[in-house]
Design a protein around this motif. Structure first.
Motif, mmCIF file in Angstrom:
data_model
loop_
_atom_site.group_PDB
_atom_site.id
_atom_site.type_symbol
_atom_site.label_atom_id
_atom_site.label_comp_id
_atom_site.label_asym_id
_atom_site.label_seq_id
_atom_site.Cartn_x
_atom_site.Cartn_y
_atom_site.Cartn_z
ATOM 1 N N LYS A 228 0.827 -1.217 0.000
ATOM 2 C CA LYS A 228 0.000 0.000 0.000
ATOM 3 C C LYS A 228 0.856 1.260 0.000
ATOM 4 C CE LYS A 228 -1.973 -1.306 3.806
ATOM 5 N NZ LYS A 228 -1.242 -2.577 3.897
ATOM 6 N N SER A 230 3.941 1.495 -0.829
ATOM 7 C CA SER A 230 4.714 1.566 -2.082
ATOM 8 C C SER A 230 3.851 2.185 -3.174
ATOM 9 C CB SER A 230 5.149 0.168 -2.521
ATOM 10 O OG SER A 230 5.835 -0.478 -1.477
ATOM 11 N N GLY A 248 2.905 -4.388 9.086
ATOM 12 C CA GLY A 248 2.514 -3.477 10.159
ATOM 13 C C GLY A 248 3.407 -2.242 10.216
ATOM 14 N N THR A 249 4.026 -1.889 9.100
ATOM 15 C CA THR A 249 4.906 -0.714 9.077
ATOM 16 C C THR A 249 4.104 0.578 9.236
ATOM 17 O OG1 THR A 249 6.471 -1.861 7.658
ATOM 18 C CG2 THR A 249 6.601 0.544 7.686
ATOM 19 N N THR A 250 3.059 0.722 8.465
ATOM 20 C CA THR A 250 2.270 1.967 8.507
ATOM 21 C C THR A 250 1.266 1.901 9.647
ATOM 22 O OG1 THR A 250 2.452 2.096 6.114
ATOM 23 C CG2 THR A 250 0.801 3.512 7.144
HETATM 24 N N1 LIG Z 1 8.462 -7.373 -5.725
HETATM 25 C C1 LIG Z 1 7.666 -6.420 -5.307
HETATM 26 N N2 LIG Z 1 7.748 -6.000 -4.028
HETATM 27 C C2 LIG Z 1 6.908 -5.030 -3.613
HETATM 28 C C3 LIG Z 1 5.969 -4.445 -4.483
HETATM 29 N N3 LIG Z 1 5.260 -3.507 -3.790
HETATM 30 C C4 LIG Z 1 5.757 -3.518 -2.527
HETATM 31 N N4 LIG Z 1 6.744 -4.441 -2.426
HETATM 32 C C5 LIG Z 1 7.512 -4.758 -1.221
HETATM 33 O O1 LIG Z 1 6.620 -5.272 -0.254
HETATM 34 C C6 LIG Z 1 7.017 -4.857 1.066
HETATM 35 C C7 LIG Z 1 5.875 -4.153 1.779
HETATM 36 O O2 LIG Z 1 5.597 -2.943 1.100
HETATM 37 P P1 LIG Z 1 4.809 -1.740 1.777
HETATM 38 O O3 LIG Z 1 4.546 -0.752 0.718
HETATM 39 O O4 LIG Z 1 5.504 -1.287 2.999
HETATM 40 O O5 LIG Z 1 3.483 -2.501 2.182
HETATM 41 P P2 LIG Z 1 2.254 -1.960 3.038
HETATM 42 O O6 LIG Z 1 1.028 -2.581 2.449
HETATM 43 O O7 LIG Z 1 2.296 -0.498 3.137
HETATM 44 O O8 LIG Z 1 2.520 -2.610 4.440
HETATM 45 P P3 LIG Z 1 2.029 -2.142 5.898
HETATM 46 O O9 LIG Z 1 2.304 -0.694 6.031
HETATM 47 O O10 LIG Z 1 2.835 -2.965 6.797
HETATM 48 O O11 LIG Z 1 0.574 -2.458 5.983
HETATM 49 C C8 LIG Z 1 8.244 -3.996 0.874
HETATM 50 O O12 LIG Z 1 9.387 -4.775 1.062
HETATM 51 C C9 LIG Z 1 8.136 -3.553 -0.573
HETATM 52 O O13 LIG Z 1 9.395 -3.261 -1.153
HETATM 53 C C10 LIG Z 1 5.919 -4.911 -5.851
HETATM 54 O O14 LIG Z 1 5.133 -4.463 -6.686
HETATM 55 N N5 LIG Z 1 6.780 -5.883 -6.184
#
Ligand SMILES: Nc1nc2c(ncn2[C@@H]2O[C@H](COP(=O)(O)OP(=O)(O)OP(=O)(O)O)[C@@H](O)[C@H]2O)c(=O)[nH]1
Ligand SMILES: [Mg+2]
Length: 456
Positions: A228, A230, A248-250
């Motif tokens: 999300k 990203s 659980g980063t965000t």
């Molecule tokens: N290979 C790949 N990795 C991705 C992609 N999008 C995100 N990631 C990886 O997935 C992991 C989690 O990404 P975040 O963007 O922090 O995910 P989030 O949904 O915000 O996670 P929370 O904040 O924990 O809920 C990171 O290591 C990113 O680099 C993608 O399209 N491809």
């Protein structure tokens, strides 16, 4: 209505430019012209003149234009001095006008006077500010339509339809002994139905207009680690949110204002939805749910590498508010494709599948399609006749008027309660009148014009 004081302001933005325009409006404008320019310029003609200070020294030379009342923007006497566009020149001209008895204009005061002098109605006056603020061609066109009075004409059309119904119903109340029962007229029900359709059409244009002006609120939701943050970073074009591989980063809600082809959007990144986690995460999830409920669209992000069938959405679906539209984002397609996973094509049980897109927030693949989709979501393309610029205040008044007419129709059908029908229709008429400003409090006027720039 004329105002006793004369106002002055720079009409061009501060800074350096080809020309700088100082605008003076009010009863003293001719007197000021005589002193500042040495004579009263011929009305509506560009006159080359010297602008003089108190000692008769030339501050600048340029064009003087005089618009006698009521044929001016404000409806009052207006003097415009077009000098060289340097900040000191412009300020010297303003200072001279102040010496001669003018006072500095407040933001939007010229347009406020135009409104008070019936040059524009309130919706048109707001369109002036929207045109100045427009961030896209579409928004500018919508503002121009409203400024030309298209929106006001739509509101007037609705008002006339409401008044017609009201007259009919009030006649029925006033002459109960008449042979024909006015309220029993089948045609009346038909007219109420037509009015509802009329409201729906105006509301559709107004909704798009509001989005062009205020932006669509899009909330990114989904399980932890789905990508999300990203995605938010991709849309924002910089690292707005922290991204790690730790689920659980965000925790806090992050807000970014972005533009797609000039169309404004508010994108919110939220904490991943899951059970458990610490107290901070639980609070983050509570906040995420609150934002989802307020969203105009949810982008539900799925990690396609671990969940190619979108089970996360199936699980969350019942907890998402049914009225908020969802788009499924199958993210991490780069990984999923590398692993040979078959991504769902949208055969979700129990309901029509929401629109879905595949992308990779990592590589950026699929982002153009997402941007195009978000633009479609604003409804601009599908609108017949184009949008008109509108604000939340207009939308609320229209909704209120529509609810009143719905209630009126109900009172008519269920209870034949003529008095109550008439009362609701009166309410509808009043709500519509608020839009064009026939019925607006001083306080609201103050707030509306305070949002303008000075000199307009
Ligand atoms: N290979 C790949 N990795 C991705 C992609 N999008 C995100 N990631 C990886 O997935 C992991 C989690 O990404 P975040 O963007 O922090 O995910 P989030 O949904 O915000 O996670 P929370 O904040 O924990 O809920 C990171 O290591 C990113 O680099 C993608 O399209 N491809
Ligand atoms: Mg995150």
């Amino acid at each position: 209505m004329t105002h006793l004081d004369t106002i002055v302001a720079a009409a061009t933005p501060p800074g350096r430019g080809g020309i700088g325009v100082v605008r003076i409006s009010g009863p003293k404008a001719p007197e000021l012209a005589a002193v500042l320019v040495g004579e009263l310029p011929q009305p509506r003609h560009a006159t080359l003149a010297r602008f003089l200070d108190g000692q008769g020294e030339v501050i600048d030379s340029g064009l003087a234009l005089f618009f006698p009342a009521p044929h001016s923007y404000t409806g009052e006497h207006v003097l415009e001095l077009h000098g060289h566009g340097g900040p000191l020149v412009v300020e010297a001209l303003v200072a001279r006008a102040l010496e001669l008895g003018a006072r500095r204009a407040r933001p939007g005061e010229f347009t406020q006077r135009a409104f008070l002098n019936d040059k524009l109605d309130l919706a048109q006056a707001e369109a002036v500010a929207d045109l100045i603020d427009a961030g896209s061609q579409e928004a500018a066109r919508a503002a121009m339509r409203s400024l030309r009075g298209e929106f006001s004409a739509m509101v007037r059309g609705l008002t006339e339809a409401v008044i017609e119904l009201r007259t009919h119903v009030e006649a029925a109340i006033d002459f109960p002994e008449e042979e024909i029962d006015f309220l029993d007229d089948a045609a009346l029900t038909g007219r109420f139905a037509a009015l509802q359709e009329h409201f729906a059409a105006v509301l559709a244009s107004t909704r798009v207009g509001r989005l062009l002006h205020e932006g669509l609120t899009v909330v990114i939701a989904g399980r932890p680690n789905a990508g999300k943050s990203s995605l938010l970073n991709r849309l924002a074009g910089y690292d707005a949110a922290i991204v790690t591989d730790i689920p659980g980063t965000t925790r806090d809600v992050l807000r970014e204002r972005i533009a797609i082809d000039g169309m404004p959007l508010h994108v919110l990144d939220t904490a991943g939805l899951r059970e458990g986690g610490d107290r901070i995460e639980a609070e983050g999830i509570r906040r995420a749910a609150a934002e989802i409920a307020r969203a105009e669209r949810v982008l539900f992000v799925i990690d396609a590498a671990v969940d190619p069938q979108g089970a996360a959405y199936e699980e969350a679906r019942t907890r998402l508010p049914p009225e908020v539209p969802v788009t499924l984002i199958f993210n991490k397609c780069d990984l999923a494709v590398a692993q040979g996973a078959k991504i769902a094509t949208g055969d979700f049980p129990h309901q029509a599948a929401p629109p879905h897109l595949r992308l990779s927030a990592l590589t950026g693949a699929g982002l153009p399609e997402l941007r195009a989709h978000l633009k479609d979501c604003m409804g601009y393309q599908t609108l017949e006749g184009g949008a008109i610029s509108a604000r939340r205040r207009h939308l609320e008044a229209l909704e209120r008027a529509r609810r009143c007419t719905q209630e009126a129709a109900r009172q008519l059908l269920e209870r034949r309660a003529g008095e109550l029908v008439a009362e609701e229709l009166r309410g509808a008429q009043q709500a519509l009148a608020e839009i064009t400003g026939e019925f607006t409090s001083e306080d609201l006027l103050g707030r509306i014009f305070a949002g303008f720039c000075i000199g307009k």
